[in-house]
Design an enzyme around this catalytic site. Sequence first.
Site, PDB file in Angstrom:
ATOM      1  N   GLY A 110       0.832  -1.215   0.000  1.00  0.00           N
ATOM      2  CA  GLY A 110       0.000   0.000   0.000  1.00  0.00           C
ATOM      3  C   GLY A 110       0.857   1.251   0.000  1.00  0.00           C
ATOM      4  O   GLY A 110       0.497   2.269   0.600  1.00  0.00           O
ATOM      5  N   GLY A 153      -0.517   4.757  -0.921  1.00  0.00           N
ATOM      6  CA  GLY A 153      -1.643   5.268  -0.132  1.00  0.00           C
ATOM      7  C   GLY A 153      -1.236   6.438   0.757  1.00  0.00           C
ATOM      8  O   GLY A 153      -0.074   6.871   0.750  1.00  0.00           O
ATOM      9  N   GLN A 154      -2.198   6.920   1.539  1.00  0.00           N
ATOM     10  CA  GLN A 154      -1.962   8.130   2.343  1.00  0.00           C
ATOM     11  C   GLN A 154      -0.780   7.955   3.303  1.00  0.00           C
ATOM     12  O   GLN A 154       0.136   8.767   3.312  1.00  0.00           O
ATOM     13  CB  GLN A 154      -3.223   8.487   3.154  1.00  0.00           C
ATOM     14  N   ARG A 165      -2.035  -1.672  -8.047  1.00  0.00           N
ATOM     15  CA  ARG A 165      -2.153  -1.386  -9.485  1.00  0.00           C
ATOM     16  C   ARG A 165      -1.502  -0.052  -9.828  1.00  0.00           C
ATOM     17  O   ARG A 165      -0.758   0.062 -10.775  1.00  0.00           O
ATOM     18  CB  ARG A 165      -3.631  -1.314  -9.889  1.00  0.00           C
ATOM     19  N   ASN A 207       0.489  -7.110  -4.647  1.00  0.00           N
ATOM     20  CA  ASN A 207      -0.911  -7.090  -4.228  1.00  0.00           C
ATOM     21  C   ASN A 207      -1.091  -8.117  -3.106  1.00  0.00           C
ATOM     22  O   ASN A 207      -0.842  -9.302  -3.313  1.00  0.00           O
ATOM     23  CB  ASN A 207      -1.767  -7.442  -5.453  1.00  0.00           C
ATOM     24  N   TYR A 246     -15.520  -2.455   8.385  1.00  0.00           N
ATOM     25  CA  TYR A 246     -14.132  -2.047   8.623  1.00  0.00           C
ATOM     26  C   TYR A 246     -13.701  -2.505  10.022  1.00  0.00           C
ATOM     27  O   TYR A 246     -12.641  -3.107  10.201  1.00  0.00           O
ATOM     28  CB  TYR A 246     -14.054  -0.530   8.497  1.00  0.00           C
ATOM     29  N   LYS A 271     -10.827  -5.060  11.322  1.00  0.00           N
ATOM     30  CA  LYS A 271      -9.723  -4.556  12.155  1.00  0.00           C
ATOM     31  C   LYS A 271      -9.580  -5.370  13.443  1.00  0.00           C
ATOM     32  O   LYS A 271      -8.481  -5.699  13.862  1.00  0.00           O
ATOM     33  CB  LYS A 271      -9.902  -3.061  12.461  1.00  0.00           C
ATOM     34  N   ILE A 318      -5.870  10.282  10.319  1.00  0.00           N
ATOM     35  CA  ILE A 318      -4.536  10.821  10.033  1.00  0.00           C
ATOM     36  C   ILE A 318      -4.662  11.991   9.068  1.00  0.00           C
ATOM     37  O   ILE A 318      -5.292  11.876   8.009  1.00  0.00           O
ATOM     38  CB  ILE A 318      -3.619   9.737   9.405  1.00  0.00           C
TER      39      ILE A 318
HETATM   40  C1  AKB Z   1     -11.042   5.852   8.449  1.00  0.00           C
HETATM   41  O1  AKB Z   1     -11.668   6.889   8.685  1.00  0.00           O
HETATM   42  O2  AKB Z   1     -11.533   4.843   7.936  1.00  0.00           O
HETATM   43  C2  AKB Z   1      -9.599   5.790   8.893  1.00  0.00           C
HETATM   44  C3  AKB Z   1      -9.472   5.239  10.260  1.00  0.00           C
HETATM   45  C4  AKB Z   1      -9.765   6.085  11.434  1.00  0.00           C
HETATM   46  O3  AKB Z   1      -9.137   4.107  10.420  1.00  0.00           O
HETATM   47  N1  AKB Z   1      -9.002   7.082   8.804  1.00  0.00           N
END
Ligand code: AKB
Length: 317
Positions: free
Chosen positions: A8, A11-12, A36, A53, A142, A146, A172
């Site tokens: 990644g 990514g940010q 990609r 990947n 999500y 996690k 972040i």
């Molecule tokens: C999100 O908002 O999904 C992320 C996080 C807090 O894990 N920035």
Amino acid sequence: MKRILVTGSVGQIGSELTLELRKRYGNDNVVAGVNRTQPTGLLKDSGPWELANCTDFEQLKSVVKKYEIDTIYHLAAILSGVAEAKPDLAWNVNINGLYNVLEIAREFNCKVFIPSSIGAFGPSTPPDKTPQDTIQRPTTMYGVTKVSGELICDYYYKRFGVDTRGVRYPGIISNDTLPGGGTTDYAVEIYYEAIRNKKFTCNLKAGTFMDMMYMPDAINAAIQLMEADSDKLIHRNAFNVTAMSFDPEIIAASIKKVIPEFTMDYNVDEVKQGIADSWPNSLDDSTAKEEWGWNPEYDLEAMTKDMLSVLEKKINV
Ligand code: AKB
């Protein structure tokens, strides 16, 4: 010698982390792993990059083998907003991808950094000064990925001795690569809009408090934890870390101090509001402070000053 792979890496967090790791450990020792999107600019020019990947076991394994990787920073992940829209994708990347990383780490004896998130908590978690060890019953896809990630990383450490470590990142805020599809993204967008248009429409309600952190602290957290003495770590996956907690009104007020004409209104995104409401208002990160010396540098005022001055130059050039 460290031989590092960052998944990644465009990514940010990945993009800035890769450059910092190259500074510290040498350009050739840090491979930028991409899915990609090819890296560009300094990320491409300053060191090796490879297709890696995380959902493609053989591709990932061949990169680890080719570069004799001993440390993986596994940053590839689907963020909360996208995960609600595409739960199958989130499961595949955040769970199956992580499983591949752990299996490869087991085979090649790699140390692994895996970010968890404030999203690993849910509505039944104590919302204020959320303790390190507490109820984790998230209600988002999500969050489910996690929490599962935290558990499987601890399992690989205990069962197979894989040196896994992680932090629960808050939102972040950064001025380089934009975040992609998170709930906390408003806290980045507000700075861009403050510079561009002097106004911002916020997609979360006033009074929605969440933990946040400026990118330099987020990068330090990852590297500092990975450098920490293993014997001192009682916890592993994952440490609460935070630098500040604010709601939209508070961040807007800090911008107004620098740009007095800045204004904000609201147009609430119900999905994101629901996610944010299920997350803590503020974390207790004393365990990270005790076990590996976590100590963030930026508070809201310092971050706002830096964000606005960097973006002013970037946008107005
Ligand atoms: C999100 O908002 O999904 C992320 C996080 C807090 O894990 N920035």
